[in-house]
Design a protein around this motif. Structure first.
Motif, PDB file in Angstrom:
ATOM      1  N   MET A 211     -13.911  31.013   3.193  1.00 28.31           N
ATOM      2  CA  MET A 211     -14.308  32.207   2.457  1.00 28.31           C
ATOM      3  C   MET A 211     -13.980  32.037   0.971  1.00 28.31           C
ATOM      4  O   MET A 211     -14.787  32.357   0.096  1.00 28.31           O
ATOM      5  CB  MET A 211     -13.586  33.432   3.019  1.00 28.31           C
ATOM      6  CG  MET A 211     -13.829  34.727   2.263  1.00 28.31           C
ATOM      7  SD  MET A 211     -15.522  35.327   2.357  1.00 28.31           S
ATOM      8  CE  MET A 211     -15.574  35.839   4.082  1.00 28.31           C
ATOM      9  N   CYS A 212     -12.784  31.504   0.683  1.00 26.44           N
ATOM     10  CA  CYS A 212     -12.373  31.304  -0.706  1.00 26.44           C
ATOM     11  C   CYS A 212     -13.172  30.178  -1.364  1.00 26.44           C
ATOM     12  O   CYS A 212     -13.436  30.214  -2.569  1.00 26.44           O
ATOM     13  CB  CYS A 212     -10.887  30.986  -0.782  1.00 26.44           C
ATOM     14  SG  CYS A 212      -9.815  32.197   0.026  1.00 26.44           S
ATOM     15  N   LEU A 213     -13.542  29.169  -0.583  1.00 28.64           N
ATOM     16  CA  LEU A 213     -14.192  27.990  -1.144  1.00 28.64           C
ATOM     17  C   LEU A 213     -15.674  28.173  -1.383  1.00 28.64           C
ATOM     18  O   LEU A 213     -16.212  27.710  -2.392  1.00 28.64           O
ATOM     19  CB  LEU A 213     -13.980  26.784  -0.224  1.00 28.64           C
ATOM     20  CG  LEU A 213     -12.534  26.387   0.088  1.00 28.64           C
ATOM     21  CD1 LEU A 213     -12.507  25.146   0.964  1.00 28.64           C
ATOM     22  CD2 LEU A 213     -11.767  26.158  -1.183  1.00 28.64           C
ATOM     23  N   HIS A 214     -16.361  28.833  -0.456  1.00 26.98           N
ATOM     24  CA  HIS A 214     -17.820  28.833  -0.478  1.00 26.98           C
ATOM     25  C   HIS A 214     -18.460  30.218  -0.623  1.00 26.98           C
ATOM     26  O   HIS A 214     -19.635  30.299  -0.960  1.00 26.98           O
ATOM     27  CB  HIS A 214     -18.358  28.187   0.803  1.00 26.98           C
ATOM     28  CG  HIS A 214     -17.805  26.816   1.072  1.00 26.98           C
ATOM     29  ND1 HIS A 214     -18.002  25.759   0.209  1.00 26.98           N
ATOM     30  CD2 HIS A 214     -17.048  26.336   2.091  1.00 26.98           C
ATOM     31  CE1 HIS A 214     -17.397  24.681   0.693  1.00 26.98           C
ATOM     32  NE2 HIS A 214     -16.806  25.008   1.830  1.00 26.98           N
ATOM     33  N   VAL A 271      -5.402  25.732   1.465  1.00 27.63           N
ATOM     34  CA  VAL A 271      -6.777  25.286   1.248  1.00 27.63           C
ATOM     35  C   VAL A 271      -6.888  23.768   1.274  1.00 27.63           C
ATOM     36  O   VAL A 271      -7.952  23.201   1.007  1.00 27.63           O
ATOM     37  CB  VAL A 271      -7.334  25.835  -0.092  1.00 27.63           C
ATOM     38  CG1 VAL A 271      -7.504  27.330  -0.023  1.00 27.63           C
ATOM     39  CG2 VAL A 271      -6.450  25.457  -1.272  1.00 27.63           C
ATOM     40  N   GLY A 272      -5.781  23.084   1.592  1.00 28.96           N
ATOM     41  CA  GLY A 272      -5.812  21.658   1.879  1.00 28.96           C
ATOM     42  C   GLY A 272      -6.041  20.734   0.706  1.00 28.96           C
ATOM     43  O   GLY A 272      -6.603  19.653   0.875  1.00 28.96           O
ATOM     44  N   ILE A 273      -5.590  21.099  -0.500  1.00 30.02           N
ATOM     45  CA  ILE A 273      -5.794  20.219  -1.648  1.00 30.02           C
ATOM     46  C   ILE A 273      -4.486  19.525  -2.013  1.00 30.02           C
ATOM     47  O   ILE A 273      -3.410  19.929  -1.577  1.00 30.02           O
ATOM     48  CB  ILE A 273      -6.322  20.997  -2.881  1.00 30.02           C
ATOM     49  CG1 ILE A 273      -5.281  22.028  -3.353  1.00 30.02           C
ATOM     50  CG2 ILE A 273      -7.644  21.663  -2.570  1.00 30.02           C
ATOM     51  CD1 ILE A 273      -5.642  22.686  -4.669  1.00 30.02           C
ATOM     52  N   ASP A 274      -4.595  18.489  -2.814  1.00 35.02           N
ATOM     53  CA  ASP A 274      -3.432  17.785  -3.355  1.00 35.02           C
ATOM     54  C   ASP A 274      -3.343  18.145  -4.830  1.00 35.02           C
ATOM     55  O   ASP A 274      -4.141  17.677  -5.660  1.00 35.02           O
ATOM     56  CB  ASP A 274      -3.597  16.275  -3.174  1.00 35.02           C
ATOM     57  CG  ASP A 274      -2.329  15.504  -3.530  1.00 35.02           C
ATOM     58  OD1 ASP A 274      -1.459  16.081  -4.211  1.00 35.02           O
ATOM     59  OD2 ASP A 274      -2.214  14.327  -3.142  1.00 35.02           O
ATOM     60  N   ILE A 275      -2.378  18.979  -5.188  1.00 33.57           N
ATOM     61  CA  ILE A 275      -2.263  19.466  -6.552  1.00 33.57           C
ATOM     62  C   ILE A 275      -1.949  18.334  -7.518  1.00 33.57           C
ATOM     63  O   ILE A 275      -2.172  18.448  -8.740  1.00 33.57           O
ATOM     64  CB  ILE A 275      -1.194  20.576  -6.632  1.00 33.57           C
ATOM     65  CG1 ILE A 275      -1.317  21.378  -7.944  1.00 33.57           C
ATOM     66  CG2 ILE A 275       0.196  19.977  -6.488  1.00 33.57           C
ATOM     67  CD1 ILE A 275      -2.597  22.139  -8.077  1.00 33.57           C
ATOM     68  N   GLY A 278      -4.641  17.072  -9.948  1.00 31.80           N
ATOM     69  CA  GLY A 278      -5.159  17.984 -10.965  1.00 31.80           C
ATOM     70  C   GLY A 278      -5.604  19.285 -10.321  1.00 31.80           C
ATOM     71  O   GLY A 278      -5.695  19.406  -9.092  1.00 31.80           O
ATOM     72  N   LEU A 279      -5.907  20.261 -11.142  1.00 31.50           N
ATOM     73  CA  LEU A 279      -6.330  21.564 -10.635  1.00 31.50           C
ATOM     74  C   LEU A 279      -7.732  21.484 -10.068  1.00 31.50           C
ATOM     75  O   LEU A 279      -8.653  21.017 -10.724  1.00 31.50           O
ATOM     76  CB  LEU A 279      -6.286  22.610 -11.757  1.00 31.50           C
ATOM     77  CG  LEU A 279      -6.810  23.993 -11.370  1.00 31.50           C
ATOM     78  CD1 LEU A 279      -5.919  24.638 -10.328  1.00 31.50           C
ATOM     79  CD2 LEU A 279      -6.932  24.879 -12.597  1.00 31.50           C
ATOM     80  N   GLN A 280      -7.887  21.924  -8.830  1.00 35.02           N
ATOM     81  CA  GLN A 280      -9.191  22.043  -8.211  1.00 35.02           C
ATOM     82  C   GLN A 280      -9.577  23.525  -8.112  1.00 35.02           C
ATOM     83  O   GLN A 280      -8.695  24.384  -8.070  1.00 35.02           O
ATOM     84  CB  GLN A 280      -9.190  21.412  -6.820  1.00 35.02           C
ATOM     85  CG  GLN A 280      -9.043  19.891  -6.861  1.00 35.02           C
ATOM     86  CD  GLN A 280      -7.693  19.427  -6.317  1.00 35.02           C
ATOM     87  OE1 GLN A 280      -7.521  19.283  -5.127  1.00 35.02           O
ATOM     88  NE2 GLN A 280      -6.740  19.196  -7.206  1.00 35.02           N
ATOM     89  N   TYR A 281     -10.863  23.788  -8.069  1.00 30.41           N
ATOM     90  CA  TYR A 281     -11.284  25.191  -8.035  1.00 30.41           C
ATOM     91  C   TYR A 281     -10.847  25.867  -6.751  1.00 30.41           C
ATOM     92  O   TYR A 281     -10.772  27.094  -6.671  1.00 30.41           O
ATOM     93  CB  TYR A 281     -12.813  25.311  -8.209  1.00 30.41           C
ATOM     94  CG  TYR A 281     -13.626  25.010  -6.971  1.00 30.41           C
ATOM     95  CD1 TYR A 281     -14.094  23.727  -6.709  1.00 30.41           C
ATOM     96  CD2 TYR A 281     -13.928  26.011  -6.051  1.00 30.41           C
ATOM     97  CE1 TYR A 281     -14.836  23.444  -5.585  1.00 30.41           C
ATOM     98  CE2 TYR A 281     -14.666  25.737  -4.917  1.00 30.41           C
ATOM     99  CZ  TYR A 281     -15.118  24.457  -4.683  1.00 30.41           C
ATOM    100  OH  TYR A 281     -15.853  24.191  -3.553  1.00 30.41           O
ATOM    101  N   GLU A 282     -10.495  25.087  -5.720  1.00 24.05           N
ATOM    102  CA  GLU A 282     -10.024  25.685  -4.473  1.00 24.05           C
ATOM    103  C   GLU A 282      -8.640  26.312  -4.599  1.00 24.05           C
ATOM    104  O   GLU A 282      -8.264  27.164  -3.790  1.00 24.05           O
ATOM    105  CB  GLU A 282      -9.978  24.631  -3.353  1.00 24.05           C
ATOM    106  CG  GLU A 282     -11.330  24.032  -2.989  1.00 24.05           C
ATOM    107  CD  GLU A 282     -11.611  22.736  -3.719  1.00 24.05           C
ATOM    108  OE1 GLU A 282     -12.371  21.909  -3.191  1.00 24.05           O
ATOM    109  OE2 GLU A 282     -11.070  22.559  -4.828  1.00 24.05           O
ATOM    110  N   CYS A 283      -7.859  25.890  -5.588  1.00 20.65           N
ATOM    111  CA  CYS A 283      -6.469  26.349  -5.718  1.00 20.65           C
ATOM    112  C   CYS A 283      -6.426  27.849  -5.943  1.00 20.65           C
ATOM    113  O   CYS A 283      -7.095  28.388  -6.821  1.00 20.65           O
ATOM    114  CB  CYS A 283      -5.795  25.630  -6.887  1.00 20.65           C
ATOM    115  SG  CYS A 283      -4.085  26.147  -7.156  1.00 20.65           S
TER     116      CYS A 283
END
Length: 451
Positions: A211-214, A271-275, A278-283
């Motif tokens: 929901m947050c991603l797409h 949301v499964g990212i590796d900070i 760098g900053l991803q829009y999923e953060c």
């Protein structure tokens, strides 16, 4: 793997598995988030039960097109205040985003709160993220059926209670719960409850971070609101690199930074990212990776803050943003105040007779007919008197008093006469609220033959 430059924000898209198994984490920022979540949930659940003068303190009556908020009742004519409130909320959100990024998403968004509630239930039943992943991969068994059935049963129960609570904002709680299982007369409300139950269950239990991603547009335009002074969850690459495994209480090997490459910041990310990339829009700026990294730094006797809320620069012109956003917010608040001061708790509409401009009665006087519509928007019965100003050259035939219960409207036809020939003239009609002697003046046109 290429590493980001120190403290540089890079907008990238992470490659994510189909399902994220994130680890439960405690810490300073998670304590804040949990307290906020509990407070917001309590407000959401308890507000429909609050009573004010024998009715729900907050209720949206779709059938009657009314919104009750304590002593205020809003009608479609008061739509302006709803627009002003949305404008105020938007500017506050933009201001907070400019200062601290997507903290709304990480700390107060209903999607995030309910997603973490469902994840908490899942971990209580299935165990840690490793156990949950192993259970999903395991062959079908009685244990798997029991655990999955219990989890989804509790999810559905939470979704059902959420849907009932949401519907209690539209249907008073005493009516809602007393008729909930009345299948003859309550079919529409029951269908809405089932619909919102399904939405909550799917969004918080299955869709989750998707929901947050797409689906959420906020993730897409957030970068427009950021600047270099915005405090975001950021990995200090200059301090952390090169990363590498090591033992506790061991002197840091030469060439290695403070990052022990434990991957805990990835394991706790919802949301499964590796900070560290760098900053991803999923953060969503939830701070889970900050608490996880600080806990590891403490174990290795390193300073906290390898991952923290930080900005690239300290802007000397930050005061301009405070001033601009503050000015807009202040102006919006002034609009709300003026609306509250000048708002009448009754609505008036005056229209002329469309069949004839005027008529001459048996006394030779010119008569115009008007239809007056009155709406009592207050929560008490009121009486209204229709009159003309004391110095008026016109005469109101048969002045009357209209008694209106709360929320009711009435239509009164009145005639105004004069023995003068004025052609067309603007006249005033006064409506007096007899409960507080407040006078509202409405202007209209009066027609006579020309001399």
């Amino acid at each position: 793997m290429s590493l980001p430059e120190p403290n540089r924000i890079i907008m990238t898209t992470a490659t994510k598995p189909k399902k994220i198994y994130f680890r439960e984490q405690f810490g300073y920022f998670q304590s804040i988030r949990r307290k906020l979540s509990i407070a917001l949930i309590f407000i959401f659940v308890l507000l429909p039960f609050v009573r004010y003068q024998s009715h729900a303190a907050f209720n949206i009556d779709v059938t009657a097109q009314k919104i009750h908020f304590f002593s205020i009742t809003l009608y479609p004519q008061d739509l302006l205040i709803v627009g002003i409130l949305f404008i105020l909320a938007a500017f506050v959100l933009f201001y907070v985003t400019r200062l601290y990024g997507r903290v709304w998403c990480g700390y107060t968004c209903p999607q995030t709160i309910w997603m973490l509630i469902f994840s908490w239930v899942e971990k209580r039943i299935e165990g840690s993220h490793h156990h949950s992943k192993a259970l999903d991969k395991a062959e079908l068994s009685i244990e798997k059926v029991i655990k999955k059935g219990a989890k989804h049963g509790i999810w559905l129960l939470v979704a059902f209670l959420t849907a009932c609570t949401f519907m209690s904002y539209f249907v008073p709680v005493d009516v809602l719960y007393s008729n909930l299982f009345n299948f003859d007369d309550y079919f529409l409300v029951q269908n809405w409850i089932l619909f919102f139950t399904a939405c909550t269950y799917i969004n918080a239990g299955w869709v989750k971070d998707k929901m947050c991603l797409h689906m959420c547009p906020y993730a897409r335009f957030q970068a427009v609101l950021f600047d270099k002074a915005t405090k975001l969850v950021t990995y200090n690459a200059a301090r952390g690199e090169s990363r590498g495994l090591r033992k506790r209480n061991q002197i840091k090997p030469d060439g290695l930074g403070d990052c022990v490459d434990c991957n805990l910041c990835v394991d706790v990310c919802p949301v499964g990212i590796d900070i560290r990339n760098g900053l991803q829009y999923e953060c969503i700026n939830c701070g889970l990776c900050v608490d996880a990294c600080d806990s590891v730094m403490g174990k290795f006797n390193y300073a906290n803050g390898l991952i923290k809320y930080s900005s690239l620069v300290t802007s000397p012109n930050r005061w301009k943003q405070h001033l601009s956003y503050g000015a807009v917010t202040f102006i919006t608040l002034l609009m709300l105040i003026f609306w509250g001061i000048y708002r009448n708790d009754f609505e008036i509409d005056v229209s002329r007779d469309r069949n004839a401009l005027y008529r001459v009665n048996y006394s030779g006087e010119v008569e115009n007919t008007y239809t007056i519509k009155l709406l009592n928007k207050s929560q008490q019965a009121k009486s209204f008197a229709i009159s003309l100003p004391a110095n008026s050259e016109f005469v109101l035939n048969d002045p009357s008093v209209i008694n209106l219960p709360s929320g009711h409207s009435a239509i009164q036809v009145v005639s105004i006469v004069t023995n003068k020939r004025v052609g067309r003239k603007k006249i005033a009609i006064q409506i007096t609220d007899l409960s507080n002697q407040k006078i509202e003046t409405v202007y209209t046109q009066f027609y006579t033959p020309k001399q």
